[in-house]
Design a protein around this motif. Structure first.
Motif, PDB file in Angstrom:
ATOM      1  N   GLU A  36       2.539  11.109   0.981  1.00 27.58           N
ATOM      2  CA  GLU A  36       1.742  10.389   1.960  1.00 27.58           C
ATOM      3  C   GLU A  36       2.198   9.105   2.212  1.00 27.58           C
ATOM      4  OE1 GLU A  36      -2.120  10.299   0.079  1.00 27.58           O
ATOM      5  OE2 GLU A  36      -2.357  12.521   0.194  1.00 27.58           O
ATOM      6  N   ILE A  37       2.148   8.773   3.532  1.00 26.53           N
ATOM      7  CA  ILE A  37       2.816   7.364   4.027  1.00 26.53           C
ATOM      8  C   ILE A  37       1.725   6.452   4.142  1.00 26.53           C
ATOM      9  CG2 ILE A  37       3.998   6.151   5.885  1.00 26.53           C
ATOM     10  CD1 ILE A  37       5.881   8.583   4.254  1.00 26.53           C
ATOM     11  N   HIS A  38       1.877   5.391   3.809  1.00 23.66           N
ATOM     12  CA  HIS A  38       0.719   4.110   3.681  1.00 23.66           C
ATOM     13  C   HIS A  38       1.528   2.866   4.125  1.00 23.66           C
ATOM     14  CE1 HIS A  38      -2.507   6.564   2.017  1.00 23.66           C
ATOM     15  NE2 HIS A  38      -1.438   7.242   0.972  1.00 23.66           N
ATOM     16  N   HIS A  39       0.830   2.049   4.390  1.00 23.03           N
ATOM     17  CA  HIS A  39       1.474   0.545   4.478  1.00 23.03           C
ATOM     18  C   HIS A  39       0.723  -0.477   3.803  1.00 23.03           C
ATOM     19  CE1 HIS A  39       2.544   3.170   8.356  1.00 23.03           C
ATOM     20  NE2 HIS A  39       3.869   2.347   7.922  1.00 23.03           N
ATOM     21  N   LEU A  40       1.234  -1.438   3.282  1.00 23.53           N
ATOM     22  CA  LEU A  40       0.684  -2.430   2.233  1.00 23.53           C
ATOM     23  C   LEU A  40       1.063  -3.737   2.965  1.00 23.53           C
ATOM     24  CD1 LEU A  40       1.502  -1.209  -1.242  1.00 23.53           C
ATOM     25  CD2 LEU A  40      -0.837  -1.016  -0.170  1.00 23.53           C
ATOM     26  N   GLY A  75       1.486  -7.371   2.385  1.00 27.48           N
ATOM     27  CA  GLY A  75       2.031  -8.680   1.660  1.00 27.48           C
ATOM     28  C   GLY A  75       1.772  -9.793   1.968  1.00 27.48           C
ATOM     29  N   SER A  76       1.855 -10.741   0.903  1.00 23.41           N
ATOM     30  CA  SER A  76       1.745 -12.218   1.566  1.00 23.41           C
ATOM     31  C   SER A  76       2.559 -12.381   2.612  1.00 23.41           C
ATOM     32  CB  SER A  76       2.081 -12.944   0.304  1.00 23.41           C
ATOM     33  OG  SER A  76       3.138 -12.979  -0.141  1.00 23.41           O
ATOM     34  N   ARG A  77       3.804 -11.894   3.003  1.00 27.72           N
ATOM     35  CA  ARG A  77       4.647 -12.261   4.036  1.00 27.72           C
ATOM     36  C   ARG A  77       4.747 -11.101   5.077  1.00 27.72           C
ATOM     37  NH1 ARG A  77       9.192 -14.575   0.219  1.00 27.72           N
ATOM     38  NH2 ARG A  77       8.290 -13.032  -1.340  1.00 27.72           N
ATOM     39  N   ASP A  78       4.846  -9.924   4.802  1.00 28.91           N
ATOM     40  CA  ASP A  78       5.140  -8.762   5.478  1.00 28.91           C
ATOM     41  C   ASP A  78       4.310  -7.497   5.070  1.00 28.91           C
ATOM     42  OD1 ASP A  78       7.512 -10.088   6.902  1.00 28.91           O
ATOM     43  OD2 ASP A  78       8.644  -9.623   5.011  1.00 28.91           O
ATOM     44  N   CYS A  79       4.422  -6.640   6.135  1.00 29.18           N
ATOM     45  CA  CYS A  79       3.922  -5.262   5.830  1.00 29.18           C
ATOM     46  C   CYS A  79       4.816  -4.387   5.240  1.00 29.18           C
ATOM     47  CB  CYS A  79       3.368  -4.629   7.063  1.00 29.18           C
ATOM     48  SG  CYS A  79       2.179  -3.300   6.947  1.00 29.18           S
ATOM     49  N   HIS A  80       4.538  -3.795   4.339  1.00 30.25           N
ATOM     50  CA  HIS A  80       5.589  -2.591   3.476  1.00 30.25           C
ATOM     51  C   HIS A  80       5.256  -1.278   3.566  1.00 30.25           C
ATOM     52  CE1 HIS A  80       7.318  -6.547   1.967  1.00 30.25           C
ATOM     53  NE2 HIS A  80       6.026  -6.915   1.971  1.00 30.25           N
ATOM     54  N   ARG A  81       6.291  -0.354   3.337  1.00 32.20           N
ATOM     55  CA  ARG A  81       6.037   0.955   3.443  1.00 32.20           C
ATOM     56  C   ARG A  81       5.648   1.344   2.107  1.00 32.20           C
ATOM     57  NH1 ARG A  81       7.558   5.197   7.237  1.00 32.20           N
ATOM     58  NH2 ARG A  81       7.518   7.208   6.516  1.00 32.20           N
ATOM     59  N   CYS A  82       4.645   2.122   1.653  1.00 34.88           N
ATOM     60  CA  CYS A  82       4.309   2.686   0.526  1.00 34.88           C
ATOM     61  C   CYS A  82       4.275   4.026   0.754  1.00 34.88           C
ATOM     62  CB  CYS A  82       3.172   2.227  -0.171  1.00 34.88           C
ATOM     63  SG  CYS A  82       2.863   2.604  -1.789  1.00 34.88           S
ATOM     64  N   VAL A  83       4.844   5.021  -0.176  1.00 36.40           N
ATOM     65  CA  VAL A  83       4.650   6.573  -0.168  1.00 36.40           C
ATOM     66  C   VAL A  83       4.205   6.846  -1.515  1.00 36.40           C
ATOM     67  CG1 VAL A  83       6.051   8.524   0.173  1.00 36.40           C
ATOM     68  CG2 VAL A  83       6.828   6.519   1.099  1.00 36.40           C
ATOM     69  N   ARG A  84       2.947   7.461  -1.347  1.00 33.87           N
ATOM     70  CA  ARG A  84       2.218   8.065  -2.476  1.00 33.87           C
ATOM     71  C   ARG A  84       2.769   9.455  -2.683  1.00 33.87           C
ATOM     72  NH1 ARG A  84      -3.864   7.259  -3.462  1.00 33.87           N
ATOM     73  NH2 ARG A  84      -3.080   5.616  -4.562  1.00 33.87           N
ATOM     74  N   GLN A 104      -2.702  19.311 -14.479  1.00 33.36           N
ATOM     75  CA  GLN A 104      -2.692  17.832 -14.223  1.00 33.36           C
ATOM     76  C   GLN A 104      -1.827  17.456 -12.982  1.00 33.36           C
ATOM     77  OE1 GLN A 104      -1.038  15.200 -17.563  1.00 33.36           O
ATOM     78  NE2 GLN A 104      -3.002  14.146 -17.270  1.00 33.36           N
ATOM     79  N   ALA A 105      -2.367  16.644 -12.180  1.00 35.07           N
ATOM     80  CA  ALA A 105      -1.345  16.075 -11.117  1.00 35.07           C
ATOM     81  C   ALA A 105      -0.504  15.050 -11.569  1.00 35.07           C
ATOM     82  CB  ALA A 105      -2.252  15.938  -9.925  1.00 35.07           C
ATOM     83  N   LEU A 106       0.784  14.838 -10.996  1.00 34.77           N
ATOM     84  CA  LEU A 106       1.402  13.466 -11.163  1.00 34.77           C
ATOM     85  C   LEU A 106       1.378  12.823 -10.017  1.00 34.77           C
ATOM     86  CD1 LEU A 106       3.587  11.611 -12.309  1.00 34.77           C
ATOM     87  CD2 LEU A 106       5.338  13.580 -11.690  1.00 34.77           C
ATOM     88  N   GLN A 107       1.319  11.559 -10.061  1.00 34.49           N
ATOM     89  CA  GLN A 107       0.908  10.498  -8.858  1.00 34.49           C
ATOM     90  C   GLN A 107       1.874   9.182  -9.120  1.00 34.49           C
ATOM     91  OE1 GLN A 107      -2.804   9.892  -6.976  1.00 34.49           O
ATOM     92  NE2 GLN A 107      -2.299   7.794  -7.180  1.00 34.49           N
ATOM     93  N   ALA A 108       2.669   9.043  -8.140  1.00 31.12           N
ATOM     94  CA  ALA A 108       3.229   7.796  -8.057  1.00 31.12           C
ATOM     95  C   ALA A 108       3.498   7.124  -6.841  1.00 31.12           C
ATOM     96  CB  ALA A 108       4.930   8.164  -8.346  1.00 31.12           C
ATOM     97  N   ASP A 109       3.063   5.798  -6.813  1.00 29.33           N
ATOM     98  CA  ASP A 109       3.072   4.956  -5.552  1.00 29.33           C
ATOM     99  C   ASP A 109       4.357   4.262  -5.267  1.00 29.33           C
ATOM    100  OD1 ASP A 109       0.415   6.256  -4.928  1.00 29.33           O
ATOM    101  OD2 ASP A 109      -0.392   4.276  -5.846  1.00 29.33           O
ATOM    102  N   LEU A 110       5.391   4.760  -4.573  1.00 24.31           N
ATOM    103  CA  LEU A 110       6.588   4.056  -4.414  1.00 24.31           C
ATOM    104  C   LEU A 110       6.591   3.105  -3.098  1.00 24.31           C
ATOM    105  CD1 LEU A 110       8.684   7.452  -4.580  1.00 24.31           C
ATOM    106  CD2 LEU A 110       7.936   5.903  -6.634  1.00 24.31           C
ATOM    107  N   LEU A 111       7.049   1.822  -3.473  1.00 23.08           N
ATOM    108  CA  LEU A 111       7.063   0.825  -2.472  1.00 23.08           C
ATOM    109  C   LEU A 111       8.584   0.709  -2.096  1.00 23.08           C
ATOM    110  CD1 LEU A 111       5.846  -1.722  -1.050  1.00 23.08           C
ATOM    111  CD2 LEU A 111       6.787  -2.966  -3.128  1.00 23.08           C
TER     112      LEU A 111
END
Length: 142
Positions: free
Chosen positions: A22-26, A28-37, A48-55
């Motif tokens: 899932e594509i998200h945007h975070l 930050g203090s200086r920019d907006c960054h792509r994060c993929v869950r 049990q599911a595995l979850q990793a949020d990748l910046l």
């Protein structure tokens, strides 16, 4: 369907795992960054599911929330999966989520072009702009 909703499959050892990104945007203090869950299942809906949020470490346009197009490839997802299996994830355990977190795994988890972030789960996670800057300072850009 795009990568945000489509369930994909990959084989690791004798098992076939289902995964999605899932594509998200975070902001930050200086920019907006792509994060993929990334979420991975190895024993169906009850396991049990595995979850990793990748910046993403790719740099997008400064000051805009138009971030890069980085997405994990199947080889990246396989690396996330293998790391999690070595660090306690049991896909056969019933229910719940095993999270790869920046706090617990950030020092030992490596994936070219990405770092783990806790900011998507909690506002108390490290600033994404600082994480990206630190990765460049340490030469981790992949």
């Amino acid at each position: 369907m795009d990568m945000r909703t489509r369930l994909r499959h990959l084989r690791h050892g004798p098992r076939v795992y289902a995964w999605r990104a899932e594509i998200h945007h975070l902001r930050g203090s200086r920019d907006c960054h792509r994060c993929v869950r990334v979420r991975i299942w190895g024993a169906g809906k009850t396991g049990q599911a595995l979850q990793a949020d990748l910046l993403s470490l790719a740099l997008g346009p400064a000051g805009a929330c138009e971030t890069d197009g980085s997405s994990p490839r199947p080889a990246d997802v396989r690396a996330v999966l293998a790391y999690a299996l070595r660090h306690g994830w049991n896909p056969d355990r019933r229910g719940g989520t095993f999270a790869l977190t920046e706090m617990l795994h950030g020092e030992t988890f490596t994936l070219a072009g990405f770092v783990l972030t806790d900011r998507l789960r909690t506002p108390h996670g490290a600033d994404p702009s600082e994480r990206v800057a630190a990765a460049f300072d340490l030469g981790e850009q992949g």
